[in-house]
Design a protein around this motif. Sequence first.
Motif, mmCIF file in Angstrom:
data_model
loop_
_atom_site.group_PDB
_atom_site.id
_atom_site.type_symbol
_atom_site.label_atom_id
_atom_site.label_comp_id
_atom_site.label_asym_id
_atom_site.label_seq_id
_atom_site.Cartn_x
_atom_site.Cartn_y
_atom_site.Cartn_z
ATOM 1 N N HIS A 69 -3.118 11.313 20.378
ATOM 2 C CA HIS A 69 -4.101 10.525 19.608
ATOM 3 C C HIS A 69 -5.405 11.303 19.482
ATOM 4 O O HIS A 69 -6.156 11.434 20.451
ATOM 5 C CB HIS A 69 -4.347 9.192 20.335
ATOM 6 N N HIS A 71 -8.637 12.492 16.372
ATOM 7 C CA HIS A 71 -9.218 12.423 15.014
ATOM 8 C C HIS A 71 -10.058 13.679 14.812
ATOM 9 O O HIS A 71 -11.278 13.632 14.940
ATOM 10 C CB HIS A 71 -10.150 11.214 14.874
ATOM 11 N N LYS A 133 -5.127 12.682 13.197
ATOM 12 C CA LYS A 133 -5.185 11.646 12.160
ATOM 13 C C LYS A 133 -6.175 12.003 11.063
ATOM 14 O O LYS A 133 -7.175 12.682 11.315
ATOM 15 C CB LYS A 133 -5.660 10.318 12.779
ATOM 16 N N HIS A 224 -3.896 1.299 16.197
ATOM 17 C CA HIS A 224 -5.064 1.099 17.060
ATOM 18 C C HIS A 224 -5.203 -0.415 17.259
ATOM 19 O O HIS A 224 -5.369 -1.139 16.265
ATOM 20 C CB HIS A 224 -6.341 1.549 16.365
ATOM 21 N N HIS A 247 -5.068 2.137 22.659
ATOM 22 C CA HIS A 247 -6.247 1.491 23.241
ATOM 23 C C HIS A 247 -5.791 0.466 24.284
ATOM 24 O O HIS A 247 -5.918 0.714 25.462
ATOM 25 C CB HIS A 247 -7.188 0.845 22.219
ATOM 26 N N ASP A 298 -8.148 10.675 22.224
ATOM 27 C CA ASP A 298 -8.865 10.009 21.119
ATOM 28 C C ASP A 298 -10.061 10.843 20.665
ATOM 29 O O ASP A 298 -11.070 10.305 20.216
ATOM 30 C CB ASP A 298 -9.320 8.590 21.484
#
Length: 385
Positions: A69, A71, A133, A224, A247, A298
């Motif tokens: 995960h 970004h 992502k 998410h 999460h 994340d």
Amino acid sequence: MVSTLLTHIGELVTNDPAREGVLGQVADGALVIEGSRVAWVGPAAEAPDADERVDLGGRTVLPGFVDSHSHLVFAGDRSAEFEARMAGESYAAGGIRTTVAATRAATDEQLTSQVGRLVAEMRRQGTTTVEIKSGYGLSVRDEARSLAVARQFTEETTFLGAHVVPTGTTPEEYVDLVTGPMLEAAAPYARWVDAFCERGAFDVDQARAVLVAGAAVGLRGRLHANQLGPGPGVRLAAELGLAAVDHCTYLEDADVDALRDSGTIATLLPGVEFSTRQPYPDARRLLDAGVRVALASDCNPGSCFTSSLPFCIALAVREMGMTPAEAVWAATAGGAAALDRDDVGALVVGRRADLMVLDAPSHVHLAYRPGVPLVSGVWVGGRPT
Ligand SMILES: [Zn+2]
């Protein structure tokens, strides 16, 4: 094919369920690599010959981290927002819009160089597989090009057009765009589809519409959910049989039951709670209920700008009730399961020889020595990097 023997490994973490313990460790172990794959694993005293020999002097070897995960495709800097948050302001999903403006203004070359820098930073800390992502473009053009950039670095790309509703459009109009022309433009570059199911982002019906539309064009779903408060997202993920829901900070008993029954992985992202000063998810409750747990970074410019899975492991042990072994499993084999990968996340015969060398006598040091750069070597596809 060239074979390489890694030997005198003080602790070899295999994640082989056929061996004892959570991590299937081999003491004073060895491992043979042929080409890009693991060809033999066992005690050093029984190791076969190989063309090349590397003596690791009692160090620890683990499978490379699988960060399921992140970004990474963005431009701009939000350190001022972090500074304000540490001074007492609270985190809200709307801060994403700040990054969207900067990302749209960046060139492809700027985005590519940013992702390359962050992937290299992750690699130095032991991450050998990373999911990336989109979600800071939020237009047909910018989502597709974000994924095209990410695709240069990983097969694990995720279309997250449903990150937040951009300014100047209604949620209804935007979901139509995400499930229509934007999905069509993004799908060639994506393996996964994702949505931010949270108050202030997308409700459960909107998230379902995005996941169903993605599935119709061959994208697998992840979600998410339950980051900022309780909600129906985790149960939606379980109902749809998604590989992972991420999460899971605010869970009711029905959510935990649904995760256990569906086999959907709960991916915990403790760097976010650290960086937003929120309560940590209760990993112990999930593990005791029989839910499989993954840990991921994340890594993103707003709620959590760490690329370090060792840091996340230390938080999971200190704050979330995980043992060091459970946390290491979650960041390796757990991450692989969250990406539905059976070729990474473990050092067993036939898997990719993606591994890290720790300058420490055991995996426990990842939590015992937080903030210390213990990773002294990283091998990807059977070669040192
Ligand atoms: Zn995220």
